[in-house]
Design an enzyme around this catalytic site. Structure first.
Site, PDB file in Angstrom:
ATOM      1  N   SER A 258     -35.919 -61.399  35.828  1.00  0.00           N
ATOM      2  CA  SER A 258     -35.688 -63.174  37.287  1.00  0.00           C
ATOM      3  C   SER A 258     -35.576 -64.140  36.029  1.00  0.00           C
ATOM      4  CB  SER A 258     -37.302 -62.435  38.204  1.00  0.00           C
ATOM      5  OG  SER A 258     -37.996 -62.934  36.762  1.00  0.00           O
TER       6      SER A 258
ATOM      7  N   GLY B  28     -37.178 -68.054  35.990  1.00  0.00           N
ATOM      8  CA  GLY B  28     -38.063 -69.226  35.923  1.00  0.00           C
ATOM      9  C   GLY B  28     -38.242 -70.796  35.872  1.00  0.00           C
ATOM     10  N   THR B  29     -38.102 -71.297  36.263  1.00  0.00           N
ATOM     11  CA  THR B  29     -37.707 -73.127  35.577  1.00  0.00           C
ATOM     12  C   THR B  29     -37.538 -72.879  34.270  1.00  0.00           C
ATOM     13  OG1 THR B  29     -39.289 -73.564  37.446  1.00  0.00           O
ATOM     14  CG2 THR B  29     -38.399 -75.037  35.497  1.00  0.00           C
ATOM     15  N   PHE B  30     -38.362 -72.609  33.011  1.00  0.00           N
ATOM     16  CA  PHE B  30     -38.718 -72.659  31.844  1.00  0.00           C
ATOM     17  C   PHE B  30     -38.125 -71.122  31.219  1.00  0.00           C
ATOM     18  CE2 PHE B  30     -42.158 -75.616  34.161  1.00  0.00           C
ATOM     19  CZ  PHE B  30     -41.410 -76.611  33.272  1.00  0.00           C
ATOM     20  N   SER B  31     -37.969 -70.570  31.858  1.00  0.00           N
ATOM     21  CA  SER B  31     -37.808 -68.612  31.209  1.00  0.00           C
ATOM     22  C   SER B  31     -37.141 -68.203  31.896  1.00  0.00           C
ATOM     23  CB  SER B  31     -38.935 -68.870  30.609  1.00  0.00           C
ATOM     24  OG  SER B  31     -39.753 -68.168  31.495  1.00  0.00           O
TER      25      SER B  31
ATOM     26  N   VAL C 158     -36.726 -63.723  32.563  1.00  0.00           N
ATOM     27  CA  VAL C 158     -37.642 -62.471  32.634  1.00  0.00           C
ATOM     28  C   VAL C 158     -36.638 -60.798  32.027  1.00  0.00           C
ATOM     29  CG1 VAL C 158     -39.617 -61.146  33.152  1.00  0.00           C
ATOM     30  CG2 VAL C 158     -39.432 -63.686  33.398  1.00  0.00           C
TER      31      VAL C 158
ATOM     32  N   ASP D 239     -46.142 -74.387  37.003  1.00  0.00           N
ATOM     33  CA  ASP D 239     -44.711 -73.656  37.424  1.00  0.00           C
ATOM     34  C   ASP D 239     -45.518 -73.023  38.568  1.00  0.00           C
ATOM     35  OD1 ASP D 239     -42.298 -73.685  38.868  1.00  0.00           O
ATOM     36  OD2 ASP D 239     -41.867 -72.677  37.178  1.00  0.00           O
TER      37      ASP D 239
END
Ligand SMILES: *[C@@H]1O[C@H](CO)[C@@H](O)[C@H](O)[C@H]1NC(C)=O
Ligand SMILES: *[C@@H]1O[C@H](CO)[C@@H](O)[C@H](O)[C@H]1NC(C)=O
Ligand SMILES: *[C@@H]1O[C@H](CO)[C@@H](O)[C@H](O)[C@H]1NC(C)=O
Ligand SMILES: *[C@@H]1O[C@H](CO)[C@@H](O)[C@H](O)[C@H]1NC(C)=O
Ligand SMILES: *[C@@H]1O[C@H](CO)[C@@H](O)[C@H](O)[C@H]1NC(C)=O
Ligand SMILES: *[C@@H]1O[C@H](CO)[C@@H](O)[C@H](O)[C@H]1NC(C)=O
Ligand SMILES: *[C@@H]1O[C@H](CO)[C@@H](O)[C@H](O)[C@H]1NC(C)=O
Ligand SMILES: *[C@@H]1O[C@H](CO)[C@@H](O)[C@H](O)[C@H]1NC(C)=O
Length: 900
Positions: A626, A628-631, A633, A745
């Site tokens: 997946s 996310g806004t900052f990373s 996975v 977040d």
């Protein structure tokens, strides 16, 4: 091989204790005290049903959270530490553990009165009952705890006055009673507790004055009394000992003036007295406080000049004197403040030339001089200082031209120059401030000439106001490049010609264009005739504008974020494409990344985790789980068979390379944060400019996947599971807020589910790593996911506790409706929050909002869902102040659960 996550978490600390206890137990005969405590512990186990306490009560000394004395033949329980274990029940039994020295039951769900019998525990030194739902009065019997050093009753629902008997706690060092409903005065005897180091009683309903004799406590370091109804002055005694480090008195009704003795407190770093009724001037002795870091005194009635002595406080980071009666000029010397980040003096009667000297503060990110009487011109080199993000100079008397050097302010997010005396043309260089997004306001000046076409490059800008000037010529069609625009105001100028056909223009009200005699076209009624042909823009712009509008919806507010977040996504995509390209190109020789640092926090996993396999997994698209806004996975399978999830952090401006050591320290510290609903890293790897965080693999994916069926469809309607997930997430957030961590977040994609569907909040470590201000509530990082961003964010650019509550409210709505936070089905300009809040206007009942598969299943489920819907509505209130605290949210959710 999968791991039993819940049993591993937190438990390794206790292993050595358990082993020691077992050894001792095996070699000693039972004694009377042991039998007594054993029987108590067996009864306690039945009452509290503590998970992990086994049924053989003879091994009670080895139970998790239990420490027994090792001295004699008796095996008395000396410490009972069960924080955050989701416990409830009657704790009266605990008072039979006569040898107890430490009792920590914080962060559970205990309710009812605090048992008075606890006052008979003669040996008790540490008592922490905070973060529960204890109610009623503080029992006076607690005054019997003669040896008590630390008493924490904060964050409960305790009422009434602080009982006088507590005056007998002569050895008390820390007293915390904040976040209750306590009333009455602060008792004078607190000043007699000579060993007291910490006294916090904020967020109660305390009245009366701050006792003068608090000053006689020579050890006092922290005094926090904000958000009460205290009146009278700040007693000068409290500064006399000189040991005070933190003084927070914000939001009371204090009057009187600041005593000069404040200069004695050389160690005072955090001084906040905003929102009171204080008068008089700031004493010159302020310069003696060499540690001063935060000085916040806004919204009082202070007067006189700003003391130049502030310049001696070399660590000063924030100076907020807004909305007082300060006069005179800004002292030149303040330019020495190398650490200053925010200088806020709006709403005073300050004057003189624009304070050029402040430009020497290289770390300044916010300069707010608005609503004063500054005059003279703006310097050409205004923005040698490139860190400036907020330049707020409106409502002054600044004259002459806007310097062309303004174009060097390349980090500016907001530029307010309205209501001054500026003349000349708008410099085209403003178009170079590509980051400008919150507002560009040049209204109510004497600007003339054309609107520069270069403004069209400001594609993140949300609000443009050039009204009430003497601008002439046409509105340049280039402005169609301002793709994020929502509010425009061109009114009261001398503009002419056709208003360009551009969504944001035609959607504006007529008043945005009125007062320009030569202007015609939509939305003005004056027709341009057939002279001009249709000038529809290329479909491209229209489409992207529409997409943005459909995706977001919360109006102006969220727009800032949209562009920023979109920017982030684009950046990420570019990075990923670059990475791919590099991979293709590098197929011949794949350079092995140089691992700079790495660690596994959990001893038993050290052997099983291989850093190279971790790094390799993040280079394979197939292992991506997946984003996310900052990373992003990834799933990584170790040679040992162990599966871990690997979170690759987006590094902005080489953060990882530049702050590697700080980051590692922060990570190791965060490895220790322990709560059943927070996912903490099990290790990390750093290579090049990349940081990878390792977590246990979560077999059940994220809440977003569960609700929106991205991976496996939820076949059975299961409301109880959803409700318990909601409660778990709320508890995790409440815990974070209590230890002053704000999540950057909160979204259903950041909530993972373990094998028992216990929710774990992710990305907390990132929140902390990105917070440069460490809990000063002044985070101006870009944060959040579509649909979860609170409306006030666009104005404040600050992630706040109440912003988290909003985002959590969106998660609740997702759980109730099974709908995505943003979706085209809501219609243009709508998101989930608006759709739900507007339901009654549309004449829809809650049934038409909630997922019918759940709400029609049984009356009990429906009733619970209605309760949760109420909570979700409160959390997503437009006004941040009206949203409940997370702690309250937990309570309300538990109430809805009991409601069947
Ligand atoms: C807890 O138990 C004690 C003694 O067994 C009893 O007196 C008390 O009322 C109980 N408290 C609650 C809140 O049930
Ligand atoms: C309660 O207060 C004590 C003493 O100040 C502190 O050590 C403890 O961490 C606090 N408890 C919580 C849950 O914050
Ligand atoms: C502070 O307020 C009290 C009443 O609340 C009043 O008696 C007193 O004179 C005030 N002191 C100052 C310095 O304004
Ligand atoms: C504190 O400040 C005052 C006023 O600026 C000054 O006269 C005095 O010498 C200072 N005291 C110390 C201990 O520095
Ligand atoms: C200023 O801050 C630094 C870093 O926090 C600290 O080491 C130093 O002691 C502070 N200076 C003073 C005068 O307190
Ligand atoms: C700005 O602040 C940082 C710490 O946040 C400090 O290391 C740096 O020296 C400061 N910059 C200047 C120019 O003083
Ligand atoms: C600016 O204001 C000061 C007083 O506040 C005045 O003395 C000075 O003449 C003014 N300068 C200009 C250029 O208006
Ligand atoms: C800005 O930079 C110029 C040249 O680099 C220098 O002469 C000037 O003093 C600087 N101004 C400030 C306020 O630092």
């Amino acid at each position: 091989m999968l791991l039993a996550v819940s049993s591993l978490r937190c438990s390794h600390v206790f292993v050595s204790l358990v082993v020691a206890a077992h050894l001792l137990l095996a070699s000693r005969p039972p004694a009377a005290a042991q039998l007594a405590d054993q029987a108590t512990m067996a009864a306690l186990q039945r009452e509290l049903a503590v998970a992990g306490w086994d049924s053989d009560s003879s091994s009670y000394c080895g139970w998790r959270g239990v420490t027994c004395g090792v001295g004699g033949a008796d095996r008395p329980v000396e410490a009972l530490e069960l924080p955050h274990r989701n416990l409830q029940g009657n704790i009266s039994l605990v008072s039979q553990l006569r040898s107890l020295k430490r009792l920590d039951l914080s962060g559970n769900s205990f309710r009812g009165p605090i048992p008075p019998s606890l006052g008979s525990l003669d040996a008790l030194q540490f008592l922490d009952l905070s973060l529960n739902r204890f109610e009623g009065r503080i029992p006076s019997s607690l005054g019997g705890l003669k040896d008590l050093r630390s008493l924490n009753l904060s964050n409960n629902v305790l009422l009434g006055e602080v009982p006088d008997e507590l005056r007998n706690l002569a050895r008390l060092q820390e007293l915390q009673i904040s976040g209750n409903k306590l009333s009455g005065r602060i008792p004078g005897w607190v000043g007699g507790l000579t060993d007291l180091r910490v006294f916090s009683a904020y967020e109660n309903s305390l009245v009366g004055v701050i006792p003068r004799n608090l000053g006689s406590i020579s050890q006092l370091k922290v005094l926090n009394l904000h958000s009460n109804q205290l009146e009278g002055g700040i007693p000068d005694g409290i500064f006399l000992s000189g040991n005070l480090e933190v003084l927070v008195l914000t939001l009371n009704r204090l009057n009187g003036s600041l005593p000069a003795s404040i200069g004695n407190c050389q160690g005072l770093s955090n001084f906040r007295i905003g929102n009171n009724e204080l008068v008089g001037s700031i004493p010159f002795s302020i310069g003696n406080i060499s540690s001063l870091t935060y000085f916040e005194a806004d919204n009082n009635r202070l007067s006189g000049e700003i003391p130049p002595e502030f310049a001696q406080c070399s660590n000063l980071t924030l100076l907020n004197l807004a909305y007082n009666g300060f006069t005179g000029t800004v002292p030149d010397k303040l330019g020495q403040l190398k650490s200053l980040q925010e200088f806020i003096v709006s709403g005073n009667s300050l004057g003189g030339e624009f304070p050029r000297s402040m430009l020497r503060c290289r770390n300044l990110s916010k300069l707010d001089l608005s609503y004063n009487r500054f005059n003279g011109s703006l310097p050409e080199d205004l923005c040698n200082m490139s860190r400036l993000q907020f330049l707020l100079l409106d409502h002054n008397s600044i004259s002459r031209e806007i310097p062309r050097g303004i174009g060097n302010c390349n980090r500016l997010l907001e530029l307010q120059l309205g209501s001054n005396d500026l003349s000349g043309v708008i410099p085209p260089e403003i178009g170079k401030i590509k980051n400008l997004q919150i507002a560009l306001n040049l209204s109510f000046n004497r600007l003339w000439g054309q609107v520069p076409r270069e403004l069209g490059k400001l594609d993140k800008l949300v609000e443009l106001d050039v009204s009430n000037n003497q601008l002439s010529g046409c509105i340049p069609p280039d402005l169609k490049g301002m793709l994020s625009l929502i509010e425009v105001n061109f009114s009261n100028n001398q503009l002419r010609g056709q208003i360009p056909i551009f969504g944001p223009f035609q959607k504006s009200s007529r008043s945005s264009f009125l007062g320009n005699e030569g202007l015609c076209g939509d939305p003005l009624t004056s027709d341009c005739g057939t002279l001009f042909g249709s000038d529809y823009d290329s479909d491209h712009h229209k489409v992207s504008y529409k997409i943005i509008l459909a995706v977001v919806g919360s109006g102006l507010t969220v727009f800032t974020m949209v562009s920023v977040v979109v920017g982030f996504f684009m950046l990420r995509e570019k990075q990923e494409m670059d990475a791919k390209a590099a991979k293709v190109a590098g197929d011949v020789v794949v350079p092995r990344p140089q691992i700079a640092a790495g660690n596994v926090f959990i001893e038993s996993l050290k052997q099983a985790i291989d850093f190279e396999s971790v790094v390799k997994a993040t280079m394979e698209d197939a292992s991506k789980i997946s984003s996310g806004t900052f990373s992003t996975v990834y799933k990584a399978v170790m040679p040992s068979g162990l599966i871990v999830s690997v979170r690759r952090l987006k590094s902005v401006d080489k953060t990882v390379t530049h702050h590697q050591n700080k980051m590692i320290r922060e990570l190791e510290r965060l490895g220790n944060i322990c709560h059943a609903n927070l996912m903490r890293p099990i290790g990390y790897v750093i290579y090049e400019d990349v940081a990878l965080l390792l977590h246990h693999h979560m077999p059940n994916g994220t809440l977003a996947e569960l609700l929106h069926g991205m991976v496996h469809v939820e076949h059975e309607p299961d409301w109880p599971r959803r409700l318990s997930i909601a409660i778990g997430v709320a508890e995790g957030l409440a815990f974070l807020h209590n230890i002053a961590i704000i999540h950057l977040d909160v979204s259903s994609s950041n909530i993972f589910l373990d094998s028992h569907f216990n929710p774990l909040i992710e990305e907390i470590e990132i929140s902390k790593l990105l917070d440069p201000s460490k809990g000063t509530a002044s985070i101006s990082a870009v944060a959040g996911s579509f649909g979860y961003i609170p409306p006030e964010y666009a104005y404040t650019m600050q992630v706040t506790v109440s912003g988290n509550v909003y985002s959590f409210g969106v998660v609740l709505l997702e759980i109730l409706t099974s709908k995505l936070p943003v979706d085209e089905v809501f219609g243009e300009g709508m998101d989930l929050v608006k759709w739900v809040h507007n339901a009654s206007e549309r004449g829809e009942t809650p049934e038409q909002i909630m997922d019918a598969r759940l709400s029609t299943f049984s009356f009990a489920w429906r009733k619970q869902m209605l309760g949760v819907l109420k909570v979700a509505m409160l959390c997503t209130d437009k006004t941040p102040a009206k949203r409940p605290k997370m702690k309250k949210v937990v309570e309300m959710l538990l109430e809805s659960k009991d409601n069947n």
